[in-house]
Write an enzyme that holds these catalytic residues in place. Structure first.
Site, PDB file in Angstrom:
ATOM      1  N   CYS A   1      -9.451 -13.179  17.283  1.00  0.00           N
ATOM      2  CA  CYS A   1     -10.043 -12.007  17.940  1.00  0.00           C
ATOM      3  C   CYS A   1     -11.316 -11.655  17.175  1.00  0.00           C
ATOM      4  O   CYS A   1     -11.264 -11.469  15.957  1.00  0.00           O
ATOM      5  CB  CYS A   1      -9.088 -10.819  17.890  1.00  0.00           C
ATOM      6  SG  CYS A   1      -7.400 -11.266  18.316  1.00  0.00           S
TER       7      CYS A   1
ATOM      8  N   CYS B   1      -4.467 -18.049  13.543  1.00  0.00           N
ATOM      9  CA  CYS B   1      -4.006 -17.317  14.733  1.00  0.00           C
ATOM     10  C   CYS B   1      -4.142 -18.235  15.945  1.00  0.00           C
ATOM     11  O   CYS B   1      -4.931 -19.184  15.927  1.00  0.00           O
ATOM     12  CB  CYS B   1      -4.873 -16.087  14.961  1.00  0.00           C
ATOM     13  SG  CYS B   1      -4.794 -14.944  13.584  1.00  0.00           S
TER      14      CYS B   1
ATOM     15  N   CYS C   1     -11.332  -8.716  14.670  1.00  0.00           N
ATOM     16  CA  CYS C   1     -10.242  -8.666  13.682  1.00  0.00           C
ATOM     17  C   CYS C   1     -10.726  -8.132  12.330  1.00  0.00           C
ATOM     18  O   CYS C   1     -11.728  -8.599  11.789  1.00  0.00           O
ATOM     19  CB  CYS C   1      -9.696 -10.080  13.505  1.00  0.00           C
ATOM     20  SG  CYS C   1      -8.416 -10.159  12.236  1.00  0.00           S
TER      21      CYS C   1
ATOM     22  N   LYS D   1      -2.800   6.426   7.888  1.00  0.00           N
ATOM     23  CA  LYS D   1      -3.495   6.490   9.170  1.00  0.00           C
ATOM     24  C   LYS D   1      -3.737   7.946   9.533  1.00  0.00           C
ATOM     25  O   LYS D   1      -2.793   8.694   9.726  1.00  0.00           O
ATOM     26  CB  LYS D   1      -2.648   5.778  10.220  1.00  0.00           C
ATOM     27  CG  LYS D   1      -2.556   4.285   9.896  1.00  0.00           C
ATOM     28  CD  LYS D   1      -1.431   3.576  10.580  1.00  0.00           C
ATOM     29  CE  LYS D   1      -1.374   2.127  10.115  1.00  0.00           C
ATOM     30  NZ  LYS D   1      -0.959   1.955   8.708  1.00  0.00           N
TER      31      LYS D   1
ATOM     32  N   ASP E   1     -12.053  -0.568  12.593  1.00  0.00           N
ATOM     33  CA  ASP E   1     -12.422  -0.472  11.171  1.00  0.00           C
ATOM     34  C   ASP E   1     -13.860  -0.928  10.934  1.00  0.00           C
ATOM     35  O   ASP E   1     -14.341  -1.838  11.611  1.00  0.00           O
ATOM     36  CB  ASP E   1     -11.497  -1.370  10.329  1.00  0.00           C
ATOM     37  CG  ASP E   1     -10.081  -0.845  10.287  1.00  0.00           C
ATOM     38  OD1 ASP E   1      -9.920   0.384  10.311  1.00  0.00           O
ATOM     39  OD2 ASP E   1      -9.143  -1.664  10.238  1.00  0.00           O
TER      40      ASP E   1
ATOM     41  N   ASP F   1      -7.485   4.165  10.234  1.00  0.00           N
ATOM     42  CA  ASP F   1      -6.800   3.675   9.037  1.00  0.00           C
ATOM     43  C   ASP F   1      -7.770   3.819   7.870  1.00  0.00           C
ATOM     44  O   ASP F   1      -8.954   3.505   7.996  1.00  0.00           O
ATOM     45  CB  ASP F   1      -6.429   2.190   9.243  1.00  0.00           C
ATOM     46  CG  ASP F   1      -5.199   1.794   8.440  1.00  0.00           C
ATOM     47  OD1 ASP F   1      -4.709   2.630   7.661  1.00  0.00           O
ATOM     48  OD2 ASP F   1      -4.738   0.650   8.606  1.00  0.00           O
TER      49      ASP F   1
ATOM     50  N   ARG G   1       7.274   0.319   2.085  1.00  0.00           N
ATOM     51  CA  ARG G   1       7.120  -0.865   2.940  1.00  0.00           C
ATOM     52  C   ARG G   1       5.985  -1.757   2.440  1.00  0.00           C
ATOM     53  O   ARG G   1       5.104  -1.287   1.712  1.00  0.00           O
ATOM     54  CB  ARG G   1       6.863  -0.462   4.398  1.00  0.00           C
ATOM     55  CG  ARG G   1       5.656   0.430   4.602  1.00  0.00           C
ATOM     56  CD  ARG G   1       5.822   1.200   5.928  1.00  0.00           C
ATOM     57  NE  ARG G   1       4.654   2.016   6.254  1.00  0.00           N
ATOM     58  CZ  ARG G   1       4.459   3.233   5.781  1.00  0.00           C
ATOM     59  NH1 ARG G   1       5.317   3.785   4.948  1.00  0.00           N
ATOM     60  NH2 ARG G   1       3.387   3.930   6.142  1.00  0.00           N
TER      61      ARG G   1
ATOM     62  N   ARG H   1       0.825  -1.220   0.000  1.00  0.00           N
ATOM     63  CA  ARG H   1       0.000   0.000   0.000  1.00  0.00           C
ATOM     64  C   ARG H   1       0.853   1.261   0.000  1.00  0.00           C
ATOM     65  O   ARG H   1       0.443   2.296  -0.455  1.00  0.00           O
ATOM     66  CB  ARG H   1      -0.869   0.047   1.271  1.00  0.00           C
ATOM     67  CG  ARG H   1      -2.181  -0.697   1.178  1.00  0.00           C
ATOM     68  CD  ARG H   1      -2.847  -0.755   2.557  1.00  0.00           C
ATOM     69  NE  ARG H   1      -3.455   0.490   2.982  1.00  0.00           N
ATOM     70  CZ  ARG H   1      -3.823   0.746   4.241  1.00  0.00           C
ATOM     71  NH1 ARG H   1      -3.635  -0.144   5.198  1.00  0.00           N
ATOM     72  NH2 ARG H   1      -4.377   1.903   4.567  1.00  0.00           N
ATOM     73  N   TYR H   2       2.004   1.191   0.619  1.00  0.00           N
ATOM     74  CA  TYR H   2       2.894   2.350   0.734  1.00  0.00           C
ATOM     75  C   TYR H   2       4.190   2.001   0.000  1.00  0.00           C
ATOM     76  O   TYR H   2       4.660   0.862   0.088  1.00  0.00           O
ATOM     77  CB  TYR H   2       3.227   2.644   2.209  1.00  0.00           C
ATOM     78  CG  TYR H   2       2.013   2.743   3.087  1.00  0.00           C
ATOM     79  CD1 TYR H   2       1.236   3.892   3.094  1.00  0.00           C
ATOM     80  CD2 TYR H   2       1.635   1.682   3.907  1.00  0.00           C
ATOM     81  CE1 TYR H   2       0.114   3.983   3.905  1.00  0.00           C
ATOM     82  CE2 TYR H   2       0.519   1.768   4.719  1.00  0.00           C
ATOM     83  CZ  TYR H   2      -0.239   2.916   4.713  1.00  0.00           C
ATOM     84  OH  TYR H   2      -1.349   3.008   5.504  1.00  0.00           O
TER      85      TYR H   2
ATOM     86  N   ARG I   1      -9.250  -8.651   9.635  1.00  0.00           N
ATOM     87  CA  ARG I   1      -8.885  -9.616   8.582  1.00  0.00           C
ATOM     88  C   ARG I   1      -9.615 -10.944   8.786  1.00  0.00           C
ATOM     89  O   ARG I   1      -9.145 -11.993   8.357  1.00  0.00           O
ATOM     90  CB  ARG I   1      -7.371  -9.853   8.559  1.00  0.00           C
ATOM     91  CG  ARG I   1      -6.596  -8.636   8.153  1.00  0.00           C
ATOM     92  CD  ARG I   1      -5.203  -8.980   7.615  1.00  0.00           C
ATOM     93  NE  ARG I   1      -4.491  -7.761   7.376  1.00  0.00           N
ATOM     94  CZ  ARG I   1      -3.423  -7.355   8.079  1.00  0.00           C
ATOM     95  NH1 ARG I   1      -2.943  -8.117   9.035  1.00  0.00           N
ATOM     96  NH2 ARG I   1      -2.846  -6.205   7.797  1.00  0.00           N
TER      97      ARG I   1
HETATM   98  S1  SF4 Z   1      -6.213  -9.352  15.317  1.00  0.00           S
HETATM   99 FE1  SF4 Z   1      -6.723 -10.846  13.696  1.00  0.00          FE
HETATM  100  S2  SF4 Z   1      -4.773 -11.358  12.770  1.00  0.00           S
HETATM  101 FE2  SF4 Z   1      -4.329 -10.422  14.735  1.00  0.00          FE
HETATM  102  S3  SF4 Z   1      -4.180 -12.137  16.190  1.00  0.00           S
HETATM  103 FE3  SF4 Z   1      -6.277 -11.379  16.274  1.00  0.00          FE
HETATM  104  S4  SF4 Z   1      -7.370 -12.663  14.812  1.00  0.00           S
HETATM  105 FE4  SF4 Z   1      -5.216 -12.890  14.344  1.00  0.00          FE
END
Ligand code: SF4
Length: 363
Positions: free
Chosen positions: A130, A126, A133, A338, A294, A331, A117, A113-114, A135
């Protein structure tokens, strides 16, 4: 949740198992039935949870589960890891990929994206999923490429892009991979002449701190400058085990910073946020970013109201020392990056106006 109860439930595992990250990973709670046994059926909202986990899977390490206090439905650990029917009840138009990462992937799972980096997504798995998350769209997507092919594609692209000087290794959680795989990746990146800096983004110090072993730290040390970002969201995640994990990384010369997410009902009160920031400072982990949650599909119930959140951070800004202060950011997609949200409100602007005479001196 009582650690002894967990151990006895998990086939009477020995206490030494608890300290073994492979045991923690292998014994993650991944089924609603197991959660019901551990928490009690009445402690879970209803059987709609299976519908949630068919879209967004469940995984919680025994360690992270042990941080839960009783069966309180508002427990901050529970809210971050136990599925919630609201994850699948939202508006169908909400994007799964709010930051449009997928459209910035020149090769699979490498986000560029940048200019200077890029982000290497090494795995979709994972230690603990979470619920907030951004993603979570990846969790249920199977990986069609072998890890070897994925890495080789990424390395080839990075080697051909001299403007890239920093690579962020993330996921999923890259630290669920074995040391030798991580070392292969780090050494290959280090061998590319234009790569100056490596960064790892991982939540294992918070959800599976036993993954930070002496062996891992000795290996990581060889690839400095290496920066480590983790994600503590609540003071109750700062335990002797997580502090020890961060300390081991720091003793290996690896700076550890924190990127929290502002989460409704979890850390959006001044008291909790202050305790989190003070707690991080006490374990020498630098509060780096606080992300406004997000607008990702399955996460909307965690989003806080922007005005109230800015007011919250102003309070924190006025009360805490600079070393405790993360940059509160939103973001946004693309390369805009950001956007800082601190100091935007009328109150702060007014305060600044009241000190106009001070600024005049600089003219
Ligand atoms: S925020 Fe998403 S990518 Fe990061 S540890 Fe938690 S579930 Fe996994």
């Amino acid at each position: 949740m009582n650690k002894k109860l967990l151990l006895s439930h998990l086939n009477n595992a020995a206490a030494k198992d608890w300290r073994d990250w492979r045991w923690q990973f292998k014994n993650r709670v991944t089924r609603i039935e197991t959660l019901e046994t551990l928490l009690g059926k009445t402690a879970l909202p209803n059987d709609g949870l299976k519908a949630v986990t068919s879209v967004y899977p469940l995984a919680i390490t025994p360690y992270y589960l042990s941080l839960m206090q009783g069966n309180d439905i508002h427990d901050p650990i529970r809210a971050q890891c136990v599925p919630d029917p609201r994850e699948i009840s939202g508006d169908g138009n909400i994007p799964e990929d709010p930051l449009e990462e997928d459209s910035h992937m020149p090769v699979p799972k490498l986000v560029h994206r940048y200019a200077d980096r890029c982000l290497a997504i090494m795995t979709e798995t994972c230690a603990t999923y979470c619920r907030h998350c951004n993603r979570k769209r990846f969790w249920s997507h199977s990986n069609h490429l072998s890890l070897k092919t994925r890495m080789h594609n990424m390395l080839r692209y990075i080697a051909e892009m001299p403007q890239i000087r920093e690579v962020i290794i993330s996921g999923g959680d890259p630290l669920i991979l074995d040391d030798h795989i991580l070392e292969y990746l780090l050494s290959s990146l280090k061998a590319i002449p234009h790569i100056d800096v490596l960064r790892i983004g991982s939540r294992v110090p918070v959800v599976m701190p036993m993954r930070i072993t002496g062996e891992l730290c000795r290996m990581l040390k060889r690839y400095r400058p290496l920066w480590f970002n983790t994600q503590f969201n609540h003071p109750s995640e700062i335990t002797s085990e997580s502090a020890r994990a961060c300390n081991m990384l720091q003793e290996a010369g690896i700076p550890v910073s924190n990127q929290s997410v502002l989460l409704q009902g979890i850390n959006d009160s001044p008291e909790v946020m202050r305790n989190l920031l003070y707690g991080l400072q006490k374990i020498s982990v630098r509060p780096y970013y606080l992300f406004h949650c997000d607008p990702a599909k399955g996460c909307l119930h965690f989003r806080t109201e922007p005005k109230a959140s800015i007011a919250l951070m102003e309070k924190i800004w006025q009360q805490c020392s600079g070393l405790c202060l993360p940059q509160y950011v939103l973001d946004v997609p693309g390369s805009a990056g950001k956007l800082p949200l601190n100091m935007l409100s009328g109150k702060i602007k007014n305060d600044l106006k009241n000190h106009q005479h001070f600024f005049d001196k600089f003219k």
